[in-house]
Design an enzyme around this catalytic site. Structure first.
Site, mmCIF file in Angstrom:
data_model
loop_
_atom_site.group_PDB
_atom_site.id
_atom_site.type_symbol
_atom_site.label_atom_id
_atom_site.label_comp_id
_atom_site.label_asym_id
_atom_site.label_seq_id
_atom_site.Cartn_x
_atom_site.Cartn_y
_atom_site.Cartn_z
ATOM 1 N N LYS A 28 0.739 -1.120 0.050
ATOM 2 C CA LYS A 28 -0.194 -0.100 -0.009
ATOM 3 C C LYS A 28 0.709 1.240 0.116
ATOM 4 C CE LYS A 28 -2.399 1.795 3.561
ATOM 5 N NZ LYS A 28 -3.682 1.632 4.452
ATOM 6 N N SER A 160 -4.625 13.255 14.552
ATOM 7 C CA SER A 160 -3.522 13.442 14.113
ATOM 8 C C SER A 160 -2.633 14.206 14.939
ATOM 9 C CB SER A 160 -3.411 13.773 12.735
ATOM 10 O OG SER A 160 -4.339 15.124 12.681
ATOM 11 N N LYS A 187 4.359 11.676 16.156
ATOM 12 C CA LYS A 187 2.925 11.871 16.362
ATOM 13 C C LYS A 187 2.765 11.099 17.818
ATOM 14 C CE LYS A 187 -0.119 11.231 13.174
ATOM 15 N NZ LYS A 187 -0.825 10.627 11.823
HETATM 16 P P1 NAD Z 1 -9.012 13.528 9.774
HETATM 17 O O1 NAD Z 1 -7.991 14.605 8.953
HETATM 18 O O2 NAD Z 1 -10.160 13.123 9.022
HETATM 19 O O3 NAD Z 1 -9.159 13.987 10.955
HETATM 20 C C1 NAD Z 1 -8.003 14.440 12.115
HETATM 21 C C2 NAD Z 1 -8.420 14.358 13.349
HETATM 22 O O4 NAD Z 1 -7.114 14.896 14.083
HETATM 23 C C3 NAD Z 1 -9.578 15.342 13.839
HETATM 24 O O5 NAD Z 1 -9.994 14.657 15.185
HETATM 25 C C4 NAD Z 1 -8.859 16.637 14.331
HETATM 26 O O6 NAD Z 1 -9.565 17.312 15.137
HETATM 27 C C5 NAD Z 1 -7.585 16.213 14.936
HETATM 28 N N1 NAD Z 1 -6.406 16.977 14.701
HETATM 29 C C6 NAD Z 1 -5.873 17.275 13.546
HETATM 30 N N2 NAD Z 1 -4.949 18.176 13.773
HETATM 31 C C7 NAD Z 1 -4.370 17.980 15.047
HETATM 32 C C8 NAD Z 1 -3.401 18.705 15.978
HETATM 33 N N3 NAD Z 1 -2.486 19.382 15.531
HETATM 34 N N4 NAD Z 1 -3.490 18.098 17.369
HETATM 35 C C9 NAD Z 1 -4.361 17.269 17.663
HETATM 36 N N5 NAD Z 1 -5.542 16.952 16.991
HETATM 37 C C10 NAD Z 1 -5.412 17.381 15.627
HETATM 38 O O7 NAD Z 1 -7.890 12.423 9.880
HETATM 39 P P2 NAD Z 1 -8.627 10.786 9.901
HETATM 40 O O8 NAD Z 1 -8.471 10.226 8.523
HETATM 41 O O9 NAD Z 1 -9.596 10.795 10.680
HETATM 42 O O10 NAD Z 1 -7.264 10.080 10.454
HETATM 43 C C11 NAD Z 1 -7.048 10.470 12.036
HETATM 44 C C12 NAD Z 1 -5.459 9.855 12.551
HETATM 45 O O11 NAD Z 1 -5.437 8.268 12.208
HETATM 46 C C13 NAD Z 1 -4.437 10.343 11.304
HETATM 47 O O12 NAD Z 1 -3.141 10.612 12.202
HETATM 48 C C14 NAD Z 1 -4.027 9.118 10.767
HETATM 49 O O13 NAD Z 1 -2.751 9.020 10.015
HETATM 50 C C15 NAD Z 1 -4.431 7.910 11.534
HETATM 51 N N6 NAD Z 1 -4.674 6.517 10.921
HETATM 52 C C16 NAD Z 1 -3.928 5.799 11.593
HETATM 53 C C17 NAD Z 1 -4.180 4.478 11.130
HETATM 54 C C18 NAD Z 1 -3.748 3.101 11.695
HETATM 55 O O14 NAD Z 1 -3.550 1.910 11.054
HETATM 56 N N7 NAD Z 1 -3.186 3.226 12.856
HETATM 57 C C19 NAD Z 1 -5.113 4.259 9.961
HETATM 58 C C20 NAD Z 1 -5.564 5.355 9.300
HETATM 59 C C21 NAD Z 1 -5.293 6.556 9.859
#
Ligand code: NAD
Length: 281
Positions: A28, A160, A187
């Site tokens: 991916k 994030s 992060k």
């Molecule tokens: P999104 O951009 O739709 O939402 C972002 C979220 O993080 C919101 O709740 C926002 O308020 C918050 N946010 C944004 N900037 C911030 C900051 N500086 N400090 C604190 N919070 C902040 O993102 P998403 O698609 O919902 O993804 C959320 C997170 O999950 C991302 O970090 C992404 O990389 C991670 N993720 C992890 C996996 C995994 O397998 N672990 C898979 C997919 C996504």
């Protein structure tokens, strides 16, 4: 591999491998582009490429956005199924982005939750949590983090963030935390002191200590790899799981096997349903 590319604040990387039992070979490619709203796109963007394991020839390109949301939510739900304290009734959500709705829905499939409470650094986004809870027929209340940590039996963090949001002193009683947001160096969503006092589980130990939530407590020397158990050990019955621990944390870092498994299944389905587009290369 996942790194900042120095353009559009993007984090980009690859997850690849070979699942020999299902014969899924591939990778991916993609990541997180935080400014995508201006293009009318979600911030997570990825594509899965599958290869024929007999010849190495590319066999499919599969959109990875929906599949990532589903597999990440499934991973979190598996941890809740195996590690949530008995009788868990209150689900706490930290994060209200794209992934959060998938997370809440998957959690509701494995837990008998009676209500959802939520907090997000950007309160204007909380409507997503309220709408999702309503879809599930669950009452929702927006709360501050001290209340969330004190009342929730299961907490999912999916932001994030690059600094701790949930602090050690805020988490009271028997609690399971699925820490799903941290998947890159730097992060962080949890106080390292909370990590240090909890019983720790993850999908992939080396990854949790280098790019996952446990990287910070590991760097500070307060945990080592022997403190972290692969969730598979719990699922297969080789580890007792929660036991008498007050707080358990599952660090969901995201592994290529998840992506290849869901992409392989979806390609099979698409072929069966005549929805796959065949192209000459
Ligand atoms: P999104 O951009 O739709 O939402 C972002 C979220 O993080 C919101 O709740 C926002 O308020 C918050 N946010 C944004 N900037 C911030 C900051 N500086 N400090 C604190 N919070 C902040 O993102 P998403 O698609 O919902 O993804 C959320 C997170 O999950 C991302 O970090 C992404 O990389 C991670 N993720 C992890 C996996 C995994 O397998 N672990 C898979 C997919 C996504």
């Amino acid at each position: 591999m996942r790194e900042a590319i120095g353009h559009e604040d993007a984090l980009y990387g690859f997850k690849g491998g070979f699942d020999k039992s299902a014969l899924n070979l591939g990778l991916k490619a993609g990541g997180y582009w935080p400014n995508n709203q201006k293009h009318g796109l979600i911030n997570h963007q990825s594509t899965v490429f599958l290869f024929d394991p007999d010849t190495g020839r590319v066999s499919a390109a599969v959109g990875g956005n929906l599949l990532t949301a589903l597999r990440t939510a499934a991973a979190s739900a598996v941890s809740i199924k195996h590690l949530a304290p008995e009788g868990a009734k209150v689900l706490g959500m930290i994060g209200a982005g794209h992934q959060s709705a998938f997370q809440m829905k998957a959690a509701a499939r494995v837990g008998q939750f009676e209500r959802v409470i939520g907090w997000n650094p950007h309160p204007e986004m909380l409507t997503r949590l309220a709408d999702t809870a309503a879809e599930l027929g669950l009452p929702f209340e927006a709360v501050e983090l001290p209340r969330l940590g004190a009342e929730a039996d299961v907490i999912i963090s999916i932001t994030s963030a690059f600094e701790p949001l949930l602090m050690n002193g805020q988490v009271k009683g028997r609690t399971h935390i699925a820490a799903m947001g941290t998947d890159t160096k730097g992060k962080q969503e949890l106080d390292p002191a909370l990590v240090a006092r909890a019983r720790l589980f993850t999908d992939e130990i080396a990854q949790s200590l280098s790019i996952g939530e446990f990287q910070h407590a590991s760097a500070a020397g307060s945990i080592s790899d022997s403190d972290v158990t692969a969730i598979g050990q719990v699922i297969t019955g080789n580890h007792e799981g929660r036991g008498d621990a007050e707080v358990t944390i599952f660090d969901g870092t995201g592994v290529g096997l998840q992506d290849l498994a869901v992409a392989g299944a979806v390609v099979d389905l698409a072929r069966q349903q005549g929805k796959a587009i065949e192209v000459e290369i």
